[in-house]
Scaffold this motif. Structure first.
Motif, PDB file in Angstrom:
ATOM      1  N   MET A   1       4.724  -2.283-118.530  1.00 35.79           N
ATOM      2  CA  MET A   1       4.484  -1.071-119.275  1.00 35.79           C
ATOM      3  C   MET A   1       5.222   0.074-118.603  1.00 35.79           C
ATOM      4  O   MET A   1       5.215   0.220-117.392  1.00 35.79           O
ATOM      5  N   THR A   2       5.860   0.890-119.394  1.00 35.11           N
ATOM      6  CA  THR A   2       6.593   2.036-118.886  1.00 35.11           C
ATOM      7  C   THR A   2       5.654   3.219-118.719  1.00 35.11           C
ATOM      8  O   THR A   2       4.851   3.509-119.600  1.00 35.11           O
ATOM      9  N   VAL A   3       5.797   3.887-117.612  1.00 32.25           N
ATOM     10  CA  VAL A   3       4.991   5.070-117.329  1.00 32.25           C
ATOM     11  C   VAL A   3       5.724   6.276-117.906  1.00 32.25           C
ATOM     12  O   VAL A   3       6.924   6.444-117.670  1.00 32.25           O
ATOM     13  N   PRO A   4       5.037   7.135-118.683  1.00 35.04           N
ATOM     14  CA  PRO A   4       5.707   8.302-119.272  1.00 35.04           C
ATOM     15  C   PRO A   4       6.331   9.207-118.210  1.00 35.04           C
ATOM     16  O   PRO A   4       5.852   9.263-117.061  1.00 35.04           O
ATOM     17  N   MET A   5       7.377   9.928-118.594  1.00 31.99           N
ATOM     18  CA  MET A   5       8.081  10.803-117.655  1.00 31.99           C
ATOM     19  C   MET A   5       7.152  11.844-117.040  1.00 31.99           C
ATOM     20  O   MET A   5       7.269  12.169-115.860  1.00 31.99           O
ATOM     21  N   SER A   6       6.216  12.367-117.810  1.00 38.46           N
ATOM     22  CA  SER A   6       5.306  13.377-117.270  1.00 38.46           C
ATOM     23  C   SER A   6       4.468  12.796-116.132  1.00 38.46           C
ATOM     24  O   SER A   6       4.233  13.454-115.110  1.00 38.46           O
ATOM     25  N   VAL A   7       4.040  11.544-116.284  1.00 43.24           N
ATOM     26  CA  VAL A   7       3.264  10.884-115.228  1.00 43.24           C
ATOM     27  C   VAL A   7       4.165  10.596-114.031  1.00 43.24           C
ATOM     28  O   VAL A   7       3.759  10.783-112.872  1.00 43.24           O
ATOM     29  N   GLN A   8       5.413  10.189-114.287  1.00 43.15           N
ATOM     30  CA  GLN A   8       6.364   9.947-113.198  1.00 43.15           C
ATOM     31  C   GLN A   8       6.589  11.233-112.391  1.00 43.15           C
ATOM     32  O   GLN A   8       6.631  11.206-111.160  1.00 43.15           O
ATOM     33  N   GLU A   9       6.725  12.333-113.088  1.00 44.52           N
ATOM     34  CA  GLU A   9       6.917  13.624-112.409  1.00 44.52           C
ATOM     35  C   GLU A   9       5.682  13.980-111.576  1.00 44.52           C
ATOM     36  O   GLU A   9       5.813  14.481-110.452  1.00 44.52           O
ATOM     37  N   ASN A  10       4.481  13.726-112.127  1.00 43.87           N
ATOM     38  CA  ASN A  10       3.256  13.988-111.373  1.00 43.87           C
ATOM     39  C   ASN A  10       3.172  13.103-110.133  1.00 43.87           C
ATOM     40  O   ASN A  10       2.723  13.555-109.070  1.00 43.87           O
ATOM     41  N   ARG A  12       5.717  11.916-108.392  1.00 43.87           N
ATOM     42  CA  ARG A  12       6.646  12.457-107.398  1.00 43.87           C
ATOM     43  C   ARG A  12       6.131  13.760-106.785  1.00 43.87           C
ATOM     44  O   ARG A  12       6.257  13.994-105.578  1.00 43.87           O
ATOM     45  N   ARG A  13       5.505  14.611-107.609  1.00 40.74           N
ATOM     46  CA  ARG A  13       4.970  15.881-107.108  1.00 40.74           C
ATOM     47  C   ARG A  13       3.849  15.636-106.113  1.00 40.74           C
ATOM     48  O   ARG A  13       3.847  16.188-105.004  1.00 40.74           O
ATOM     49  N   LEU A  14       2.889  14.772-106.474  1.00 44.64           N
ATOM     50  CA  LEU A  14       1.769  14.484-105.580  1.00 44.64           C
ATOM     51  C   LEU A  14       2.234  13.783-104.304  1.00 44.64           C
ATOM     52  O   LEU A  14       1.734  14.060-103.214  1.00 44.64           O
ATOM     53  N   ASP A  15       3.210  12.890-104.453  1.00 39.74           N
ATOM     54  CA  ASP A  15       3.744  12.196-103.277  1.00 39.74           C
ATOM     55  C   ASP A  15       4.402  13.193-102.328  1.00 39.74           C
ATOM     56  O   ASP A  15       4.241  13.094-101.107  1.00 39.74           O
ATOM     57  N   ALA A  20      -2.063  10.374-100.736  1.00 42.13           N
ATOM     58  CA  ALA A  20      -1.969   8.924-100.542  1.00 42.13           C
ATOM     59  C   ALA A  20      -1.718   8.215-101.870  1.00 42.13           C
ATOM     60  O   ALA A  20      -2.138   8.682-102.940  1.00 42.13           O
ATOM     61  N   VAL A  21      -1.061   7.051-101.776  1.00 44.31           N
ATOM     62  CA  VAL A  21      -0.723   6.254-102.962  1.00 44.31           C
ATOM     63  C   VAL A  21      -1.985   5.881-103.733  1.00 44.31           C
ATOM     64  O   VAL A  21      -2.026   5.995-104.964  1.00 44.31           O
ATOM     65  N   ALA A  36       3.935   3.384-106.170  1.00 48.67           N
ATOM     66  CA  ALA A  36       4.916   3.070-105.125  1.00 48.67           C
ATOM     67  C   ALA A  36       6.328   3.009-105.706  1.00 48.67           C
ATOM     68  O   ALA A  36       7.286   3.497-105.100  1.00 48.67           O
ATOM     69  N   LYS A  37       6.445   2.433-106.889  1.00 54.24           N
ATOM     70  CA  LYS A  37       7.751   2.310-107.530  1.00 54.24           C
ATOM     71  C   LYS A  37       8.350   3.680-107.827  1.00 54.24           C
ATOM     72  O   LYS A  37       9.496   3.969-107.470  1.00 54.24           O
ATOM     73  N   TYR A  38       7.603   4.545-108.478  1.00 56.56           N
ATOM     74  CA  TYR A  38       8.135   5.825-108.907  1.00 56.56           C
ATOM     75  C   TYR A  38       8.194   6.850-107.782  1.00 56.56           C
ATOM     76  O   TYR A  38       9.020   7.762-107.819  1.00 56.56           O
ATOM     77  N   ALA A  39       7.358   6.713-106.761  1.00 58.71           N
ATOM     78  CA  ALA A  39       7.413   7.632-105.625  1.00 58.71           C
ATOM     79  C   ALA A  39       8.675   7.377-104.798  1.00 58.71           C
ATOM     80  O   ALA A  39       9.272   8.299-104.262  1.00 58.71           O
ATOM     81  N   GLY A  40       9.099   6.127-104.703  1.00 59.86           N
ATOM     82  CA  GLY A  40      10.265   5.776-103.898  1.00 59.86           C
ATOM     83  C   GLY A  40      11.576   5.758-104.648  1.00 59.86           C
ATOM     84  O   GLY A  40      12.646   5.636-104.053  1.00 59.86           O
ATOM     85  N   GLN A  41      11.526   5.894-105.950  1.00 63.19           N
ATOM     86  CA  GLN A  41      12.732   5.811-106.764  1.00 63.19           C
ATOM     87  C   GLN A  41      13.442   7.155-106.779  1.00 63.19           C
ATOM     88  O   GLN A  41      12.830   8.193-107.017  1.00 63.19           O
ATOM     89  N   GLU A  42      14.750   7.140-106.514  1.00 68.73           N
ATOM     90  CA  GLU A  42      15.503   8.389-106.477  1.00 68.73           C
ATOM     91  C   GLU A  42      16.365   8.588-107.715  1.00 68.73           C
ATOM     92  O   GLU A  42      16.504   9.692-108.198  1.00 68.73           O
TER      93      GLU A  42
END
Length: 123
Positions: A1-10, A12-15, A20-21, A36-42
């Motif tokens: 399942m794909t995580v929406p961009m808004s959640v991905q941004e959140n 990265r912001r929280l990370d 904590a994860v 973990a996937k989206y926090a480490g993805q550049e």
């Protein structure tokens, strides 16, 4: 399942704030693996598709043996007297009724030359 961009941004912001994860996963309702996937993805650019070889017969089908013969004979000649890809194309058109373009001839000659570069024939 794909995580929406808004959640991905959140994520990265929280990370970046040092949360904590597990806590990010709990707050946003996603799995820890997704965090973990989206926090480490550049780079979020989509991956480019791999080039696929085009199927089907070459326009040079039936002419390969002629070209290989000319190039094989050229190995016994001085460098300045050898066929160029352009000269091979012109001979194919004039002598054998070749009707396709120059590019396939050029590619064939280049590949043949690389394969046979170190073949030495006694004169």
């Amino acid at each position: 399942m794909t995580v929406p961009m808004s959640v991905q941004e959140n994520i990265r912001r929280l990370d970046s704030q040092g949360v904590a994860v597990r806590e990010i996963a709990r707050r946003l309702g996603v799995s820890r693996a997704s965090v973990a996937k989206y926090a480490g993805q550049e780079d979020f650019s989509p991956a480019l598709p791999a080039p696929v070889a085009r199927p089907g017969a070459s326009v040079l089908t039936g002419f390969e043996h002629i070209i290989e013969g000319w190039l094989g004979e050229d190995q016994r000649r001085n460098r300045k007297q050898r066929h160029t890809a352009k000269r091979i194309f012109d001979r194919l058109v004039d002598e054998h009724g070749y009707t396709a373009t120059y590019s396939p001839v050029q590619r064939f000659v280049r590949k043949w030359t690389v394969r046979n570069r170190h073949v030495t024939i006694a004169r």
